[in-house]
Every structure is written in C-alpha cells, then in structure tokens.
Design an enzyme around this catalytic site. Sequence first.
Site, short mmCIF file in Angstrom:
data_model
loop_
_atom_site.label_atom_id
_atom_site.label_comp_id
_atom_site.label_asym_id
_atom_site.label_seq_id
_atom_site.Cartn_x
_atom_site.Cartn_y
_atom_site.Cartn_z
N LYS A 173 10.13 38.34 -11.97
CA LYS A 173 11.18 37.71 -11.95
C LYS A 173 11.20 36.73 -10.47
CE LYS A 173 15.22 37.29 -10.09
NZ LYS A 173 15.48 35.75 -9.59
N GLY A 226 12.64 40.72 -0.42
CA GLY A 226 13.70 39.78 -0.25
C GLY A 226 14.33 40.42 0.93
N SER A 227 15.71 40.07 0.82
CA SER A 227 16.80 40.19 1.92
C SER A 227 17.04 41.75 2.00
CB SER A 227 17.91 39.62 1.99
OG SER A 227 18.42 39.78 0.72
N THR A 228 17.51 42.33 3.22
CA THR A 228 17.81 43.72 3.45
C THR A 228 18.82 44.06 2.57
OG1 THR A 228 16.48 43.85 5.53
CG2 THR A 228 18.33 45.29 5.13
N GLY A 231 17.97 44.29 -0.86
CA GLY A 231 17.25 45.68 -1.03
C GLY A 231 18.04 46.79 -1.06
N GLU A 248 10.17 45.36 0.46
CA GLU A 248 9.79 44.49 1.47
C GLU A 248 11.05 43.77 2.06
OE1 GLU A 248 6.61 44.92 2.79
OE2 GLU A 248 5.68 46.00 1.07
N CYS A 282 8.91 36.29 6.39
CA CYS A 282 9.25 37.50 6.73
C CYS A 282 8.87 38.07 8.07
CB CYS A 282 9.26 38.43 5.63
SG CYS A 282 7.41 38.52 5.22
N GLU A 380 18.49 37.87 11.46
CA GLU A 380 17.14 37.32 10.84
C GLU A 380 17.77 35.73 10.54
OE1 GLU A 380 15.57 38.05 7.06
OE2 GLU A 380 13.79 37.97 7.82
#
Length: 477
Positions: A173, A226-228, A231, A248, A282, A380
């Site tokens: 995806k 993707g983003s924390t 995640g 990641e 990233c 970030e």
Amino acid sequence: MRTGLYINNEWRRPASGATLEVINPATEEVLACVAVAEETDVNAAVAAARSCFESDEWRALSPRRRGALLHRAGELLAARRNEMAELESRQNGKPLFESKIDAAMTVQVLQYYAGWADKVAGSVIPVDGTDFVYTTREPVGVVAAIVPWNFPLNLASWKFAPALAAGCTVVLKPASETPLTALAMAEIMEEAGFPPGAFNVITGGGSTTGAMLVRHPDVDKIAFTGSTAVGKEIMRQAADTLKRVTLELGGKSPNIIFADADLKSAVRGAQSGIFYGKGEVCAAGSRLLVEKSVHDQVIEQLAARARKLVPGDPFDSNTRLGAIASKQRQDAVLSYIEAGKGEATLVAGGNATTVNGKGYFIEATVFDDARPGMRIVDEEIFGPVLSVITFDGLEEGVQLANQTVYGLAAGIWTRDIQKAFEAARGIRAGTVWVNTYNLYDAAAPFGGFKDSGFGRDLGREALHGYTEAKTVWMGLQ
Ligand code: NAP
Ligand code: MG
C-alpha cells in the site's frame, strides 16, 4: 498510467468506485485519480496473497527461480528507469536527478535480494545426546508493506524485495500522495513472471485501507515506514492478531561538526544532509551541532550556500531543491518555521515560494542559536529546515546528539580518528556516517533505535524480518 487496483495479476476497479486525486506539487496539476480500496478490495488482495502463498505453484518455485524473477524485475525496471524517475518527480516534486538516483537504487535492491533468495539457509545445531537438530528459515507468510511518499518506489522495494526473496507474498500500500510508481511496478513484476497473488498493490487512505491491512487476520506481517505516531498505532492495532511488525519511523538526526573537521566538506555535508530530498528524508541531518570555535565560519558558509539553493522546477537539470510533497506538508513545515522565528535566529530562507507562479516550495532555511526545548530542535519537521546548535567538546557533542527521542542516524565530521570512534560508539542511532552523510546501499542495514522504530531494512539483516526459524529434532537412538 495505471490507476486501478492490482490484485492477483489483474487490474481491478474498486468495489465502491471511489478514487483519490494525485497532485503534482510543483505545478498543482491533477496527475491522476487512483482507486480507493475498501473492505471488499482489501479482502480480495489479502486472499490473493494468501492463496498464492499456500499454492503448490508458489511452494514448488525454487528459491533460485524466485531470485531469477526478482533479477528479471530489476532488469525490466532498469530499462524503464527514466520513465519511472519522471513519474516519481511528477508525483513527489523532487528534482529529476534525485529520482534517477532512487530508480537506480531500486534496481540495486531488487538485484541484491535476487542474489539472497537461494542463500537463506538454516544450520545444524550441536546438542547434548545423539539427536540430529537443524534449523530452517521459513517465510513468515503474507506481508503487507505500507510506505510513505518521500522515496515512494525505492522504500517499497526495501520491503517487497526481501519479502519475496524470503518466499513471502506481498500486498503493497503506497502513500496516497504518491501511488503511481508502485502501480507501474506491478506491470514490471507481472512481466518478470511473478505468479498471480505474489505481488499485489492496493491504493487508498492510511487510516482506512492501511488500517484494514493492519487488522486483517490473514496478514502475517506489517512492514511499515512512516511517522512515529502511525507506527505506534499500527503496533497497537496489530496486537490482536499477533502480527509481526517492523517499523522504520521518524528521526531528528544530529550532524556534528567538530572544530578539527575539514570545514569545507563538513559544510557541504551539512547542506546536503538537510536539503537533499527537500529535507523530506527520514535520516535528514536536521540538527547541526557545531563546535563553538568554528561556529561563525560554519554559519557564514552555510547561510551563503543555503541562499544559493533556490527552489526550482524539478525537471530543470540545475534544480537541487524541488517542491514540498503536498500543500498539507508545506503548511506543516511553515508552521515550524513560524515557531522557529519566535525562538531562534533565522539566518537563511524562511519563506514559502512558487516556481512559475505555482507549486508548494519552501526556501532552504537555517536557524542559528537553537537549543533543546525548542520545537524546531525537538520535533521532526520533515522539510528543508536546519537548526544549528553550538557545543563545546566531545562529551557535550555526544550528549546533545543523544538528547532526542529518535535514533535513526547521525553524522560526525572530524579528522581525529579517536574522536570519530568515540562519538560513533556514544551515539544511539541505527546508522552513523563519518565524514560523509546520506549514503545508502542495498547491502547496508538501515533502521532505528529508540522512537525511530525497530527491525532493519536492507542488507542481510532485513531477511530476518521476513522469516521464522523452525527447529527440527530428529530422534536418533
Ligand atoms: P504516515 O502518515 O505515517 O504515512 C506512512 C504510510 O502509512 C502511508 O502509506 C499512509 O497512508 C499509511 N498510514 C497512515 N495512517 C495509517 C494507519 N492508521 N494504519 C495504516 N497505515 C497508515 O507518514 P507520513 O507523514 O506520510 O511520512 C513521513 C514520515 O515517515 C516521517 O515521520 C519520516 O521520518 C518517516 N519516514 C521514515 C523512514 C525510515 O526509513 N525510517 C523513511 C521515510 C519516512 P496515507 O498516505 O494514505 O496517509
Ligand atoms: Mg500521511
């Protein structure tokens, strides 16, 4: 241009007929409308991957033959690399010269894992007694790969290539902003000879289509970049079905310039560390730690370079700073810049801009006098915004480097080998670059410590994430 759902080697229309627009962020033009996969479609994609995984055809395909298919996919991609790079630049806004590097790395990743397919081996284990014990590494099953928009095809390959090499089947995806190269890749995988269901691509929103994959009982593993925040949500949602998860996630990577460094290359490295990929990287070196005695020199050179780095048309061969990936991303970055203006000293950039009157561009921006506790230092930004922090001595440098929830990457600039070793040992991050920055290779593992996630992409290391160890005891009396 492909805009349907790729399921079981067929192009399908979504059950609901719903679509989402893909926009070129440099021109604001609509590039395509791609399908939105809803529950029926997600179920169909997972069922295709599952039945392929369990089929005699897939089981009978030798690892070497699987490797050959991946190798062939690499060749076919290499033949279409310019077209792929152009599509990537159109949907993401990055300069074409960067997209060409991405396409070349994707070919490398496919061919690297093609080589691994027939080398995923177990071992014979010496145990007490006479029994014969051996291990095998078996594929984990159906893998859902969920990836972001910054390196759309390249990051997808970091997941699907090792997954297929290990014998898993895949539902990919891509991000809503950048689904087009993943869809084009499906054509390549089919031409390479992957059987129906081995590689599927479904498009749609993260919190809808993506979340359905995360909860689906027939998906064995989620490979996510993707983003924390997302995640963490994926980990929570995956708990009920005990899915394997590798994450990641984000970063706020320190790039440390010691006073004894070759300042010219350090400043060049600091510049490309944050402005390559528009800072939507990233591992971007978004916190520049500069040793006190060289602070003024570094700031002067860096600000001069940043001012010269004018955003431009991604298709102009001189452009080194493209468009921010979307209007929404541009707004998010600008809100950080506004916060920074109130807390630090702006020395370059700081504004949104357009090219030929269009697009979501942001100037190369540098803030001096930054300190932990400021939003531009702690969070970030994921854009072309650098925060410069001053330190004094190795100990303080390493302490500031580690003063973050993230641990993805770090850079060290010094001529002192001892200092380089000590700093590399002291920094809690998955990758440390010494006298260089932002280098990647299919063979070199990449991933995070701390809130930057866990599990590794690339290298032999990534294969662990797509296999289960099986231990077999043969009773020998
Ligand atoms: P994001 O919102 O986390 O999205 C990443 C992917 O997850 C997209 O495909 C997204 O779909 C999907 N998604 C969103 N919510 C979901 C949910 N609830 N369940 C399942 N899937 C979901 O990330 P982003 O903000 O677009 O991307 C930037 C972030 O990625 C940054 O934080 C960056 O540091 C990180 N990143 C990390 C690495 C690395 O290797 N460590 C590399 C690149 C980027 P939609 O697009 O449809 O929302
Ligand atoms: Mg998103």
